[in-house]
Design a protein around this motif. Structure first.
Motif, short mmCIF file in Angstrom:
data_model
loop_
_atom_site.label_atom_id
_atom_site.label_comp_id
_atom_site.label_asym_id
_atom_site.label_seq_id
_atom_site.Cartn_x
_atom_site.Cartn_y
_atom_site.Cartn_z
N ARG A 159 -2.06 6.33 9.30
CA ARG A 159 -2.08 4.88 9.39
C ARG A 159 -2.66 4.27 8.11
NH1 ARG A 159 -4.85 2.58 14.58
NH2 ARG A 159 -5.12 0.68 13.38
N GLU A 160 -3.70 4.95 7.60
CA GLU A 160 -4.31 4.43 6.39
C GLU A 160 -3.36 4.51 5.21
OE1 GLU A 160 -8.13 6.17 5.70
OE2 GLU A 160 -8.99 4.76 7.14
N GLU A 161 -2.57 5.61 5.20
CA GLU A 161 -1.59 5.77 4.13
C GLU A 161 -0.58 4.63 4.15
OE1 GLU A 161 1.73 9.00 3.26
OE2 GLU A 161 -0.19 9.89 3.80
N ARG A 162 -0.15 4.29 5.39
CA ARG A 162 0.81 3.19 5.53
C ARG A 162 0.21 1.88 5.06
NH1 ARG A 162 2.79 4.99 11.35
NH2 ARG A 162 4.01 6.77 10.66
N LYS A 163 -1.04 1.66 5.45
CA LYS A 163 -1.70 0.44 5.05
C LYS A 163 -1.83 0.38 3.52
CE LYS A 163 -5.94 -1.98 5.72
NZ LYS A 163 -7.36 -1.69 5.92
N GLU A 164 -2.18 1.52 2.97
CA GLU A 164 -2.33 1.61 1.52
C GLU A 164 -1.01 1.30 0.81
OE1 GLU A 164 -5.08 2.13 -0.08
OE2 GLU A 164 -4.22 2.25 -2.10
N ALA A 165 0.10 1.86 1.38
CA ALA A 165 1.42 1.64 0.79
C ALA A 165 1.74 0.16 0.74
CB ALA A 165 2.49 2.39 1.58
N PHE A 166 1.35 -0.56 1.80
CA PHE A 166 1.67 -1.98 1.86
C PHE A 166 0.74 -2.80 0.99
CE2 PHE A 166 1.25 -6.11 4.14
CZ PHE A 166 2.51 -6.58 3.83
N VAL A 167 -0.56 -2.51 1.07
CA VAL A 167 -1.55 -3.40 0.45
C VAL A 167 -1.63 -3.22 -1.06
CG1 VAL A 167 -4.00 -3.98 0.37
CG2 VAL A 167 -2.89 -3.58 2.55
N SER A 168 -1.48 -1.97 -1.54
CA SER A 168 -1.78 -1.73 -2.96
C SER A 168 -0.90 -2.57 -3.88
CB SER A 168 -1.64 -0.24 -3.27
OG SER A 168 -0.29 0.10 -3.36
N GLY A 169 0.38 -2.79 -3.50
CA GLY A 169 1.25 -3.56 -4.38
C GLY A 169 0.87 -5.02 -4.47
N ILE A 170 0.22 -5.53 -3.43
CA ILE A 170 -0.09 -6.96 -3.42
C ILE A 170 -1.20 -7.30 -4.40
CG2 ILE A 170 -0.90 -8.87 -1.98
CD1 ILE A 170 0.39 -7.56 0.38
N TRP A 171 -2.25 -6.47 -4.44
CA TRP A 171 -3.39 -6.85 -5.27
C TRP A 171 -3.79 -5.76 -6.25
CZ3 TRP A 171 -5.50 -11.21 -6.57
CH2 TRP A 171 -6.77 -11.20 -7.15
N LYS A 172 -4.18 -4.57 -5.73
CA LYS A 172 -4.82 -3.55 -6.58
C LYS A 172 -3.86 -3.01 -7.64
CE LYS A 172 -6.27 -0.09 -4.34
NZ LYS A 172 -6.79 0.70 -3.24
N ALA A 173 -2.61 -2.80 -7.24
CA ALA A 173 -1.63 -2.28 -8.20
C ALA A 173 -0.50 -3.28 -8.35
CB ALA A 173 -1.10 -0.92 -7.74
N ASN A 174 -0.87 -4.56 -8.48
CA ASN A 174 0.15 -5.60 -8.60
C ASN A 174 1.14 -5.27 -9.72
OD1 ASN A 174 1.27 -8.22 -9.70
ND2 ASN A 174 0.33 -8.90 -7.81
N PRO A 175 2.45 -5.26 -9.41
CA PRO A 175 3.41 -4.78 -10.42
C PRO A 175 3.36 -5.59 -11.72
CG PRO A 175 4.52 -5.76 -8.54
CD PRO A 175 3.11 -5.56 -8.15
N LEU A 176 3.14 -6.89 -11.63
CA LEU A 176 3.15 -7.68 -12.86
C LEU A 176 1.79 -7.69 -13.55
CD1 LEU A 176 4.67 -9.59 -14.75
CD2 LEU A 176 3.91 -11.47 -13.33
N PHE A 177 0.73 -8.06 -12.81
CA PHE A 177 -0.56 -8.28 -13.45
C PHE A 177 -1.31 -6.99 -13.78
CE2 PHE A 177 -0.84 -12.72 -11.44
CZ PHE A 177 -0.24 -13.26 -12.56
N VAL A 178 -1.08 -5.93 -13.01
CA VAL A 178 -1.83 -4.70 -13.26
C VAL A 178 -0.96 -3.65 -13.96
CG1 VAL A 178 -3.20 -2.86 -12.23
CG2 VAL A 178 -3.33 -5.17 -11.30
N SER A 179 0.26 -3.43 -13.43
CA SER A 179 1.11 -2.41 -14.05
C SER A 179 1.92 -2.94 -15.22
CB SER A 179 2.06 -1.82 -13.02
OG SER A 179 1.39 -1.56 -11.82
N LEU A 180 1.90 -4.25 -15.45
CA LEU A 180 2.61 -4.88 -16.57
C LEU A 180 4.09 -4.57 -16.56
CD1 LEU A 180 0.10 -4.10 -19.42
CD2 LEU A 180 0.17 -6.10 -17.96
N LEU A 181 4.70 -4.58 -15.36
CA LEU A 181 6.15 -4.34 -15.28
C LEU A 181 6.85 -5.65 -14.93
CD1 LEU A 181 6.12 -1.03 -13.25
CD2 LEU A 181 6.52 -1.29 -15.68
N GLY A 182 8.15 -5.67 -15.22
CA GLY A 182 8.96 -6.83 -14.83
C GLY A 182 8.61 -8.11 -15.55
N MET A 183 8.29 -7.99 -16.85
CA MET A 183 7.90 -9.21 -17.56
C MET A 183 9.07 -10.13 -17.86
SD MET A 183 5.05 -8.31 -20.28
CE MET A 183 3.76 -7.17 -19.96
N CYS A 184 10.29 -9.56 -18.01
CA CYS A 184 11.41 -10.42 -18.40
C CYS A 184 11.64 -11.54 -17.38
CB CYS A 184 12.68 -9.63 -18.61
SG CYS A 184 12.46 -8.15 -19.58
N PRO A 185 11.83 -11.21 -16.08
CA PRO A 185 11.99 -12.30 -15.13
C PRO A 185 10.73 -13.15 -15.00
CG PRO A 185 11.90 -10.22 -13.97
CD PRO A 185 11.99 -9.90 -15.41
#
Lengths: 194, 239
Positions: B9-35
């Motif tokens: 259950r924690e793994e599932r929660k982690e999968a959902f939550v990490s992209g929103i804040w901790k590993a945000n694709p734009l602000f943290v991973s610096l991906l998808g800058m063109c759009p």
């Protein structure tokens, strides 16, 4: 003669006025990712230039003479990305056979070109805007020259930035983006040329 | 047994939550800058882009995860690109049919979702190794993370650039309405036009990344100082 002038205008406007990176935002990832040393940036730029021109030359006839008559114009994006991926593979094999030294310099950048949005962006933009073959070739040459110019200039600036004393929070990508903003400001001044 | 269920259950929660804040694709991973730079001149296009992006990511993640045992290892990237391109084409046609204004305002950047580093990156890094449910949650988390990130940038750029927020121009099903903030027609005008230009995009994203870097280094420093203080207090207490 008129055709030739239009062709030249397409090149100038693609390279300077409507610059691919600074005003159309294609290929920012590679722009920020690789732009730290001048030499690799130049190699990357050359490879991208080559693939952009080749992809536009191949994609335009495929769209006009195959997809449109067959009533399958909606498949354009899928077809383009497949063409680009296979072109990149072919170019890689060709360069490896003919010039191993060039392959060594370009080698690691070649697979990255498939996912460079400048390549797909130009091919897609050409047919979306309904350009004819010569204008799309001009657009491709201009765009890719603009990419080469900006990525080399940017690498030069970043080489200096490495050794300068930037605020700690701005180190790395943030200051690179602010630099890009200033470059975009400078390129805005070129809008009066044509 | 209970422990594995909990960790799942924690793994599932982690999968959902990490992209929103901790590993945000734009602000943290610096991906998808063109759009993130191209469609953020107005708030509505950014919302539209975020929603369409989430759909593409959801479709591609689910499919890649379903096919992860069938796709041979040598041709993963081409297979992923074809799957993504299929979903982009579907989304493009739906958008053109139902929201033509959004379609014109996003332009070629809708097609460019095919080579978006986030979509391809999530397929390669996550969906190819994880279960369908986890990949779905991961896609939703990353989609929401990217959407709020570009909406934040668009909000800043639209407010500073035009002085107001306009609704109803892209989503034509709601009545058009402008909310004046920095500019009231004929009364005052504090808008700064260049935030609508390309350089405004670079500037806003650069400053946002700098603020995030400063905040995270402040947090790290504070944790270090706190730990030191606690050690000191413990040593004094021991005396």
């Amino acid at each position: 003669m008129d055709l030739f002038v239009a062709f030249l205008l397409a090149i100038v406007s693609g390279a300077l006025i409507d610059n691919v990176v600074l005003s159309r935002f294609y290929g920012i990832c590679s722009f920020v990712g690789t732009g730290n040393k001048v030499k690799p940036a130049f190699s990357m730029g050359l490879a991208v230039t080559f693939v952009i021109i080749l992809a536009s030359v191949v994609c335009w006839p495929i769209y006009t003479y195959i997809l449109v008559p067959a009533n399958m114009a909606f498949l354009d994006t899928i077809v383009y990305i497949l063409v680009i991926a296979s072109l990149v593979q072919l170019v890689g094999i060709f360069i490896k056979k003919t010039s191993p030294t060039l392959y060594k310099t370009l080698g690691i950048y070649l697979p990255l070109i498939t996912t460079n949005c400048a390549v797909l962006g130009v091919a897609q933009g050409n047919t979306d805007q309904g350009l004819d073959f010569l204008s799309s070739l001009g657009n491709a040459i201009g765009t890719s020259l603009g990419y080469l110019l900006v990525i080399v200039l940017f690498a030069t600036i970043r080489e200096r930035l490495e050794s300068s004393d930037t605020p700690r929070a701005f180190k790395g990508v943030p200051v690179a983006l602010v630099t890009a903003a200033l470059m975009a400001l400078a390129f805005m001044g070129l809008q009066g040329i044509v | 047994m209970g422990e594995t269920a909990l960790s799942l259950r924690e793994e599932r929660k982690e999968a959902f939550v990490s992209g929103i804040w901790k590993a945000n694709p734009l602000f943290v991973s610096l991906l998808g800058m063109c759009p993130a730079l191209a469609v953020t001149t107005n708030f509505e296009s950014a919302i539209g882009m975020g929603i369409l992006f989430t759909f593409v990511l959801l479709g591609s993640n689910i499919f890649v995860s379903l096919l992860r045992k069938i796709i041979p290892e040598e041709v993963t990237t081409p297979c992923y690109i074809v799957i993504i391109a299929t979903f982009v084409t579907v989304v493009k046609m739906i958008c053109e049919a139902f929201l033509p204004e959004l379609y014109t305002s996003l332009g070629v950047f809708l097609s460019l979702l095919v080579v978006n580093c986030i979509v391809l990156g999530r397929s390669e890094a996550y969906a190819s190794k994880n279960t369908v449910l986890n990949s779905t949650l991961d896609a939703l988390g990353n989609g929401i993370g990217f959407t709020w990130a570009i909406c934040a940038i668009a909000l800043v750029r639209e407010i500073l650039g035009t002085g107001m927020i306009t609704f109803g121009r892209v989503f034509t099903f709601i009545p058009e309405y402008s909310l004046p903030i920095l500019k009231l027609e004929g009364v005052y005008d504090y808008s700064i036009e260049f935030f609508q230009r390309s350089l405004g995009g670079f500037l806003v994203l650069g400053i946002a990344l700098a603020i995030i870097a400063a905040a995270s280094s402040y947090k790290k420093n504070k944790a270090k100082v706190d730990a030191l203080n606690a050690k000191k207090a413990a040593a004094e207490g021991g005396k």
